[in-house]
Design a protein around this motif. Structure first.
Motif, short mmCIF file in Angstrom:
data_model
loop_
_atom_site.label_atom_id
_atom_site.label_comp_id
_atom_site.label_asym_id
_atom_site.label_seq_id
_atom_site.Cartn_x
_atom_site.Cartn_y
_atom_site.Cartn_z
N ILE A 119 1.02 -0.98 -0.03
CA ILE A 119 -0.05 -0.17 0.05
C ILE A 119 0.69 1.24 0.04
N GLY A 120 1.89 1.32 0.60
CA GLY A 120 2.80 2.31 0.90
C GLY A 120 2.21 3.36 1.92
N PHE A 121 2.95 4.45 1.72
CA PHE A 121 2.57 5.77 3.09
C PHE A 121 1.85 6.90 2.37
N GLU A 122 1.18 6.72 1.08
CA GLU A 122 0.29 8.05 0.47
C GLU A 122 -0.93 7.73 0.02
N ARG A 123 -1.34 6.64 0.48
CA ARG A 123 -3.01 6.36 0.06
C ARG A 123 -3.41 5.41 1.49
N VAL A 124 -4.69 5.27 1.68
CA VAL A 124 -5.33 4.16 2.51
C VAL A 124 -5.46 2.93 1.90
N MET A 125 -5.71 1.78 2.65
CA MET A 125 -6.03 0.74 2.14
C MET A 125 -7.59 0.46 1.48
N ILE A 126 -7.56 -0.17 0.29
CA ILE A 126 -8.89 -0.54 -0.42
C ILE A 126 -9.13 -1.86 -0.68
N GLU A 127 -10.28 -2.17 -0.70
CA GLU A 127 -10.67 -3.57 -0.93
C GLU A 127 -9.76 -4.40 -2.06
N SER A 128 -9.56 -3.90 -2.95
CA SER A 128 -8.76 -4.42 -4.10
C SER A 128 -7.55 -4.81 -3.49
N ASP A 129 -7.01 -4.41 -2.23
CA ASP A 129 -5.53 -4.77 -1.83
C ASP A 129 -5.58 -5.85 -1.17
N PHE A 130 -6.88 -6.54 -0.78
CA PHE A 130 -6.93 -7.82 -0.06
C PHE A 130 -5.95 -8.75 -0.35
N SER A 131 -6.43 -9.00 -1.93
CA SER A 131 -5.75 -10.18 -2.64
C SER A 131 -4.01 -10.02 -2.63
N SER A 132 -3.53 -8.97 -2.29
CA SER A 132 -1.92 -8.84 -2.28
C SER A 132 -1.70 -8.90 -0.92
N LEU A 133 -2.58 -8.73 0.06
CA LEU A 133 -2.15 -8.89 1.61
C LEU A 133 -2.22 -10.23 2.15
N HIS A 134 -1.18 -11.07 1.65
CA HIS A 134 -1.40 -12.48 2.01
C HIS A 134 -1.14 -12.75 3.34
N TYR A 135 -0.32 -12.12 4.20
CA TYR A 135 0.07 -12.33 5.59
C TYR A 135 -1.20 -11.69 6.45
N LEU A 136 -1.88 -10.79 6.08
CA LEU A 136 -3.01 -10.24 6.74
C LEU A 136 -4.10 -11.16 6.55
N GLN A 137 -4.34 -12.01 5.54
CA GLN A 137 -5.14 -12.97 5.38
C GLN A 137 -4.92 -13.99 6.13
N CYS A 138 -3.74 -14.48 6.32
CA CYS A 138 -3.27 -15.60 7.43
C CYS A 138 -3.54 -15.20 8.79
N VAL A 139 -3.37 -13.77 9.12
CA VAL A 139 -3.75 -13.43 10.48
C VAL A 139 -5.04 -13.61 10.77
#
Length: 259
Positions: free
Chosen positions: A84-104
């Motif tokens: 995501i970086g530091f210049e925007r907030v998370m959006i739903e389309s980011d979910f598929s790239s956040l593999h560790y978050l899904q595992c958590v």
């Protein structure tokens, strides 16, 4: 429903709001009446109500585990900073790239299913399970809490270790009986994917925006993880934490969204 019906007649508005979508069922092929629409509305209303407590409970348990395990929080921050970086907030389309978050999320639901005994089921036939007779008509509670902590099927079952789901992809929507936070079969939770997305979104925003730590004078390992027993499992002691901002100040202002 009358207000929506009149509005549709006057304006021809075809927006599919919740009530409008139900009203399209009325008169479909002559098989549905207003009573059917009311029944559908009540059923869906129950689904939404049931999803409120469980989503909040799941998010609190997950945050408690994350704060208790600084290593996990660090890995989450590294993943979010990369994706995501530091210049925007998370959006739903980011979910598929956040593999560790899904595992958590998955690991938290394994250790802390919000409905540990699920909702009651009733057997529709005489069956024998592991040598036990279950007569037809019996009310049955499935202890998914115990199944998800069974050392016979899980390595180090009491340890909060999201990495286990990177080593093995385990379905949690009713296809793998080792992990059943939403039940399985015809009685599986109809809001399973919505619940997963909501918890993922809440955790993602909280972790991307802030660094979390226990209150002053409290060590992570001292966080009380005891349960308050009941139909749903709350934390006995609500989790307390200190949040430190991680992003530029302009990202903390309310952002107008088109509904």
């Amino acid at each position: 429903m009358e207000e929506h019906t009149e509005a549709r007649k006057k304006s021809g508005d075809t927006k599919q709001h919740f009530v409008d979508a139900l009203l399209t069922l009325k008169g479909n092929g002559g098989h549905r009446t207003i009573d059917h629409v009311i029944e559908a509305f009540e059923t869906l209303q129950d689904m939404i109500t049931a999803g409120m407590d469980t989503t909040a409970i799941s998010s609190e348990w997950a945050m408690a585990e994350i704060i208790k395990h600084p290593r996990v929080q660090q890995k989450l921050h590294e993943e979010m900073d990369r994706v995501i970086g530091f210049e925007r907030v998370m959006i739903e389309s980011d979910f598929s790239s956040l593999h560790y978050l899904q595992c958590v999320v998955k690991e938290s639901l394994r250790l802390h299913p919000p409905t540990p005994l699920m909702l009651p089921h009733r057997s529709n036939a005489n069956v024998k399970i592991s040598g036990y007779d279950v007569p037809k008509g019996s009310n049955v509670h499935v202890n998914v809490w115990a199944v998800a902590r069974d050392p016979a099927v899980w390595k180090d079952p009491l340890e909060f270790r999201p990495e286990r789901f990177m080593e093995e992809d385990v379905d949690m929507k009713g296809h793998d009986f080792r992990l059943l936070p939403f039940g399985a079969g015809r009685r599986v939770c109809p809001g399973a994917q919505l619940g997963i997305n909501l918890v993922t979104s809440m955790l993602g925003h909280l972790l991307h925006h802030f660094q979390w730590s226990p209150p002053e004078g409290v060590k992570p390992e001292e966080i009380d993880m005891s349960e308050n027993p009941g139909l749903v499992t709350y934390m006995r002691t609500p989790v307390m934490a200190t949040a430190t901002p991680r992003l530029p100040s302009h990202l903390y202002k309310r952002v107008a969204a088109e509904m």
